[in-house]
Design a protein around this motif. Structure first.
Motif, PDB file in Angstrom:
ATOM      1  N   THR A 103     -39.006  14.977  -6.943  1.00  0.00           N
ATOM      2  CA  THR A 103     -39.893  14.926  -5.776  1.00  0.00           C
ATOM      3  C   THR A 103     -41.160  15.726  -6.086  1.00  0.00           C
ATOM      4  O   THR A 103     -41.872  16.168  -5.185  1.00  0.00           O
ATOM      5  CB  THR A 103     -39.206  15.498  -4.516  1.00  0.00           C
ATOM      6  OG1 THR A 103     -38.946  16.895  -4.732  1.00  0.00           O
ATOM      7  CG2 THR A 103     -37.898  14.786  -4.230  1.00  0.00           C
ATOM      8  N   LEU A 147     -40.086   9.933  -6.369  1.00  0.00           N
ATOM      9  CA  LEU A 147     -40.672   9.802  -5.041  1.00  0.00           C
ATOM     10  C   LEU A 147     -42.164   9.506  -5.140  1.00  0.00           C
ATOM     11  O   LEU A 147     -42.931  10.348  -5.591  1.00  0.00           O
ATOM     12  CB  LEU A 147     -40.462  11.090  -4.235  1.00  0.00           C
ATOM     13  CG  LEU A 147     -41.014  11.028  -2.814  1.00  0.00           C
ATOM     14  CD1 LEU A 147     -40.024  10.342  -1.885  1.00  0.00           C
ATOM     15  CD2 LEU A 147     -41.349  12.421  -2.303  1.00  0.00           C
ATOM     16  N   CYS A 150     -32.170   8.944  -0.728  1.00  0.00           N
ATOM     17  CA  CYS A 150     -32.307   9.378  -2.121  1.00  0.00           C
ATOM     18  C   CYS A 150     -30.937   9.475  -2.805  1.00  0.00           C
ATOM     19  O   CYS A 150     -30.771   9.042  -3.948  1.00  0.00           O
ATOM     20  CB  CYS A 150     -33.021  10.723  -2.163  1.00  0.00           C
ATOM     21  SG  CYS A 150     -33.581  11.161  -3.803  1.00  0.00           S
ATOM     22  N   LEU A 177     -38.959  17.764   1.078  1.00  0.00           N
ATOM     23  CA  LEU A 177     -37.873  16.798   0.878  1.00  0.00           C
ATOM     24  C   LEU A 177     -36.824  17.337  -0.079  1.00  0.00           C
ATOM     25  O   LEU A 177     -35.616  17.193   0.152  1.00  0.00           O
ATOM     26  CB  LEU A 177     -38.437  15.478   0.342  1.00  0.00           C
ATOM     27  CG  LEU A 177     -37.400  14.424  -0.052  1.00  0.00           C
ATOM     28  CD1 LEU A 177     -36.546  14.014   1.144  1.00  0.00           C
ATOM     29  CD2 LEU A 177     -38.083  13.211  -0.669  1.00  0.00           C
ATOM     30  N   GLY A 178     -37.266  17.994  -1.143  1.00  0.00           N
ATOM     31  CA  GLY A 178     -36.332  18.518  -2.150  1.00  0.00           C
ATOM     32  C   GLY A 178     -35.298  19.452  -1.554  1.00  0.00           C
ATOM     33  O   GLY A 178     -34.133  19.454  -1.968  1.00  0.00           O
TER      34      GLY A 178
END
Length: 289
Positions: free
Chosen positions: A77, A115, A192, A18-19
């Motif tokens: 995250t 997260l 985000c 995700l990062g």
């Protein structure tokens, strides 16, 4: 001169699934950003006028000194699905995030975005959630503005269905009618970024399509042009497997399996968001393998 209401973001976990998507969007939107990483060379391509790469390790607080100077929003995250390097969930999901939070407070950061995962508080008896939710408890009492992101499953987790389909048969526990809506990392990264200006303390989010495990299994098999072969195992075997793993293996082994097997037992439907479809994700991944 920058206006005061423009954010300066520090992102921890930019080399993760995700990062990576969040870092890309921050760069594209030309938001002043600091990316911290143990191996900065992995992020070299993102370095620009607005993006600065800093070498730091969240598990080592002495490397975080001053990283939050001038930062208005921290996004973390940081977390491990599968334990490695001898580090536990408590070392990373809890303590490393706490190290970052302490530095953020010291530097006068306004907001911390973290997260976790859907139903985290309900399942805090699971090893993965125990550490995440312990940090959530501390974050809520920190005095900082915060947003806790609680996504449904990631598309990347759905690759297990493709792996089973590749072998010609998908195995499910129970009837396979449990519903959920996993989300693509790129869509979640947008959520985000929206959280930076949001006043919500918690955002629960999933992808655009609510699917059953049977539907996901069929989709995986069809993607690989395999006959539809789904084997439904009795639910007691799922519970027995969790018990066996907890009894005879370490949390390093059973943590992620316990997590997936427990969440598979119920429906998990989150508010829908995004445009990316699991069917397309399966096609892309089948083409690359």
């Amino acid at each position: 001169m920058k206006s005061n209401n423009k954010p300066t973001v520090l992102l921890a976990g930019a080399t993760g699934y995700l990062g990576g998507y969040i870092a890309t969007i921050l760069s594209q939107e030309q938001i002043a950003t600091k990316l911290i990483a143990r191996s900065p060379q992995k992020l070299k391509a993102l370095e620009s006028k607005t993006v600065k790469i800093i070498q730091a390790e969240v598990t080592k607080p002495n490397t975080l000194i001053n990283v939050c100077e001038g930062v208005t929003t921290v996004i973390s995250t940081i977390g491990i699905t599968r334990q490695k390097d001898g580090l536990t969930y408590m070392d990373v999901d809890y303590q490393a995030n706490l190290n970052l939070l302490n530095e953020a407070k010291r530097a006068g950061v306004k907001k911390f975005i973290y997260l976790s995962a859907i139903s985290g508080n309900k399942y805090r008896h699971l090893k993965i959630f125990e550490a995440k939710e312990k940090f959530v408890d501390v974050l809520k009492l920190s005095g900082l503005e915060y947003t806790i992101l609680r996504p449904n499953g990631f598309f990347s987790d759905m690759k297990d269905f493709l792996q089973m389909a590749k072998r010609g048969r998908v195995y499910l526990f129970g009837k396979g009618e449990q519903k959920f809506n996993p989300i693509h990392g790129e869509d979640l990264a947008i959520v985000c970024l929206q959280a930076i200006d949001s006043h919500k303390s918690e955002i629960i989010v999933g992808g655009p399509d609510v699917l059953t495990f049977n539907e996901i299994s069929e989709m995986a098999l069809e993607t690989l042009q395999k006959p539809i072969k789904i084997c439904h195992l009795p639910d007691w075997s799922r519970r027995f497997l969790i018990w066996t793993l907890r009894t005879f293996t370490s949390s390093k082994t059973y943590g992620p399996i316990e997590f997936f097997l427990t969440l598979m037992a119920d429906d998990h439907i989150a508010p829908r968001f995004g445009t990316r479809r699991l069917r397309h994700f399966f096609r892309e991944n089948a083409a690359h393998n």
